[in-house]
Design a protein around this motif. Sequence first.
Motif, PDB file in Angstrom:
ATOM      1  N   GLU A 105      11.425  71.024   8.789  1.00 27.66           N
ATOM      2  CA  GLU A 105      12.824  70.030   8.414  1.00 27.66           C
ATOM      3  C   GLU A 105      12.764  69.714   9.558  1.00 27.66           C
ATOM      4  O   GLU A 105      13.647  68.380   9.899  1.00 27.66           O
ATOM      5  CB  GLU A 105      13.284  71.010   8.154  1.00 27.66           C
ATOM      6  CG  GLU A 105      13.664  71.912   6.063  1.00 27.66           C
ATOM      7  CD  GLU A 105      13.336  71.211   5.677  1.00 27.66           C
ATOM      8  OE1 GLU A 105      14.431  69.752   5.817  1.00 27.66           O
ATOM      9  OE2 GLU A 105      13.599  70.516   4.860  1.00 27.66           O
TER      10      GLU A 105
ATOM     11  N   LYS B 258      13.364  65.273  10.374  1.00 24.92           N
ATOM     12  CA  LYS B 258      13.929  64.747  10.603  1.00 24.92           C
ATOM     13  C   LYS B 258      14.285  63.745  11.592  1.00 24.92           C
ATOM     14  O   LYS B 258      15.201  63.027  12.456  1.00 24.92           O
ATOM     15  CB  LYS B 258      15.684  65.874  11.371  1.00 24.92           C
ATOM     16  CG  LYS B 258      16.442  66.814  10.392  1.00 24.92           C
ATOM     17  CD  LYS B 258      17.085  67.673  10.632  1.00 24.92           C
ATOM     18  CE  LYS B 258      17.525  68.806   9.299  1.00 24.92           C
ATOM     19  NZ  LYS B 258      18.957  69.508   9.714  1.00 24.92           N
TER      20      LYS B 258
ATOM     21  N   LEU C 169      12.366  60.613  10.864  1.00 28.10           N
ATOM     22  CA  LEU C 169      13.146  59.920   9.702  1.00 28.10           C
ATOM     23  C   LEU C 169      13.993  59.406  10.834  1.00 28.10           C
ATOM     24  O   LEU C 169      14.100  57.614  11.174  1.00 28.10           O
ATOM     25  CB  LEU C 169      14.316  61.142   8.810  1.00 28.10           C
ATOM     26  CG  LEU C 169      13.558  61.319   7.603  1.00 28.10           C
ATOM     27  CD1 LEU C 169      14.838  62.084   7.064  1.00 28.10           C
ATOM     28  CD2 LEU C 169      13.465  60.222   6.717  1.00 28.10           C
TER      29      LEU C 169
ATOM     30  N   GLU D  53       7.858  63.434   0.580  1.00 30.29           N
ATOM     31  CA  GLU D  53       9.666  64.360   1.079  1.00 30.29           C
ATOM     32  C   GLU D  53      10.120  63.121   1.626  1.00 30.29           C
ATOM     33  O   GLU D  53      10.838  63.006   1.984  1.00 30.29           O
ATOM     34  CB  GLU D  53       9.372  65.285   0.994  1.00 30.29           C
ATOM     35  CG  GLU D  53      10.400  65.964   1.564  1.00 30.29           C
ATOM     36  CD  GLU D  53      10.724  67.861   1.824  1.00 30.29           C
ATOM     37  OE1 GLU D  53      11.447  67.614   2.417  1.00 30.29           O
ATOM     38  OE2 GLU D  53       9.398  67.839   1.668  1.00 30.29           O
TER      39      GLU D  53
ATOM     40  N   LYS E 156      13.020  59.995   1.483  1.00 27.12           N
ATOM     41  CA  LYS E 156      14.686  60.204   2.074  1.00 27.12           C
ATOM     42  C   LYS E 156      14.865  59.172   3.226  1.00 27.12           C
ATOM     43  O   LYS E 156      15.281  59.044   3.177  1.00 27.12           O
ATOM     44  CB  LYS E 156      14.296  61.766   3.237  1.00 27.12           C
ATOM     45  CG  LYS E 156      14.114  62.856   2.058  1.00 27.12           C
ATOM     46  CD  LYS E 156      14.440  64.427   3.157  1.00 27.12           C
ATOM     47  CE  LYS E 156      14.630  65.575   1.869  1.00 27.12           C
ATOM     48  NZ  LYS E 156      14.764  66.641   3.135  1.00 27.12           N
ATOM     49  N   THR E 157      13.022  58.285   3.199  1.00 21.60           N
ATOM     50  CA  THR E 157      13.887  56.850   3.997  1.00 21.60           C
ATOM     51  C   THR E 157      15.033  56.494   2.809  1.00 21.60           C
ATOM     52  O   THR E 157      14.920  56.205   1.845  1.00 21.60           O
ATOM     53  CB  THR E 157      12.560  56.206   4.290  1.00 21.60           C
ATOM     54  OG1 THR E 157      12.227  56.412   2.934  1.00 21.60           O
ATOM     55  CG2 THR E 157      11.928  57.246   5.422  1.00 21.60           C
ATOM     56  N   ASN E 158      14.934  54.551   3.299  1.00 21.64           N
ATOM     57  CA  ASN E 158      16.185  54.093   2.565  1.00 21.64           C
ATOM     58  C   ASN E 158      14.776  53.140   1.791  1.00 21.64           C
ATOM     59  O   ASN E 158      15.164  51.740   1.372  1.00 21.64           O
ATOM     60  CB  ASN E 158      16.893  52.798   3.625  1.00 21.64           C
ATOM     61  CG  ASN E 158      16.023  52.457   4.446  1.00 21.64           C
ATOM     62  OD1 ASN E 158      14.520  53.074   4.682  1.00 21.64           O
ATOM     63  ND2 ASN E 158      16.433  51.739   5.345  1.00 21.64           N
TER      64      ASN E 158
ATOM     65  N   GLU F 183       8.479  60.366  -8.082  1.00 25.21           N
ATOM     66  CA  GLU F 183       9.723  60.785  -7.988  1.00 25.21           C
ATOM     67  C   GLU F 183      10.346  59.368  -7.670  1.00 25.21           C
ATOM     68  O   GLU F 183      11.041  59.498  -6.820  1.00 25.21           O
ATOM     69  CB  GLU F 183       9.617  60.944  -6.038  1.00 25.21           C
ATOM     70  CG  GLU F 183       8.474  62.951  -5.808  1.00 25.21           C
ATOM     71  CD  GLU F 183       9.642  63.351  -6.263  1.00 25.21           C
ATOM     72  OE1 GLU F 183      10.934  63.547  -6.460  1.00 25.21           O
ATOM     73  OE2 GLU F 183       9.009  64.699  -6.821  1.00 25.21           O
TER      74      GLU F 183
END
Length: 295
Positions: A14, A18, A21, A61, A65-67, A120
Motif C-alpha cells: 500500500e 501510493k 501512483l 490494481e 487506480k490511475t486515471n 477490471e
Amino acid sequence: LFQPKKSVTAAEWESDLKAKLADFAALGKVTASSRENLQLFLSEVVWAVLRGDLTAARGVEFLAKTNMRSREVLQKLFVDVLWLIGFAATEQLPSKDSKDAPSKEMKSEFDELCASLEKEEVLPRPLFALGLEVESLPPAVCQVGLLKKKHNQAKTKARYTITRYNLLQEHTEGYAKLLVLLDRLASLTWKPEASAEQREQTQECLVDDVVRLAGFSHLCPNRILSMALDVYEKRLTEAEPSPLADPIIALLKRLPRKRITEVVVFQLLPHTPVNAGRDQRGSPAAPAARPSSPS
C-alpha cells in the motif's frame, strides 16, 4: 521508473503503491515530450508482471487506480505497449544474449494480465480487439478458436466461390454494348483483304474497348469472361480451323489465367447433378426401366 519491491506485505505494498501512483501522476498528460516517459513507465509495469517481480493482481490494481479509464489517449498508448511487449515476450525467437527469452510462464502471465485488465475494465474491449494479436485476446473479448474457424471459412469461401450476377437487372446497357463488341471481335473479316498490321490494330482496338467498357459500366469480370468463352466456343464449332476465334484469345490474354480457370469450372459445375447415379439413401440408383418392345 517503475521498480516494485519483491515479496512485500500488504501494508508495504500500500505504501509502495501510493508512491508509484504519485510518480505516474507526475508524468502528466500524454504529450510529445512526455509520451516516451509514459510509454517507458507502462512498459516497466508490464515487464515487472511478466518477470514475476509483481503479481498480475497488484499490477492491475495499480493501473486501475490511475486515471487511465478516463483518458482515451493513455489507453491507446497502453495498448501499444501491451502489443509490443506481448510480441517480445511470447512471439519472438530467443537469442543467445537475451535475458528475457520467451517462455510458457511469460505467456501465461501475459494472458492473465490481459484477462484481469479486461475484467477490471481498465481498457475497453474494442481497444483489446483492435490492438492485440488474436492469440493474446482475453476469452471475454474473443473466442480465439471460433475466430480462427470463421476466418478459415471466410478465406475458403472467398477463394472458391464466384459471385453470381443478374445480367438483366444490372448494367443492361453495358452488357448490350459488350455483346456488340464481342460480336465484332469474333467477326473480323475484310473485303478486300486487310494487311496483318491492320488486323492487329483493329483487334487491339476492340479489346481495349471491352476493357474500358468493363470499367466504365462496372461490369462483372466473371460475366465478361463467361460471355467471351461462349462466343469462342461457338466459333470453334463452326469451322476447323477457325480463324474467327483467334481474336477472342487476345481478349482472354488480358485477364488472369487463374480467373479463366475458375470461370470454366464454375460453368461446368451446374451441369453435374449433385446426386447423379444415387438415390436419397446414398445407394446406386436403379437403371431406368425401358419400354417393352411390341411382340
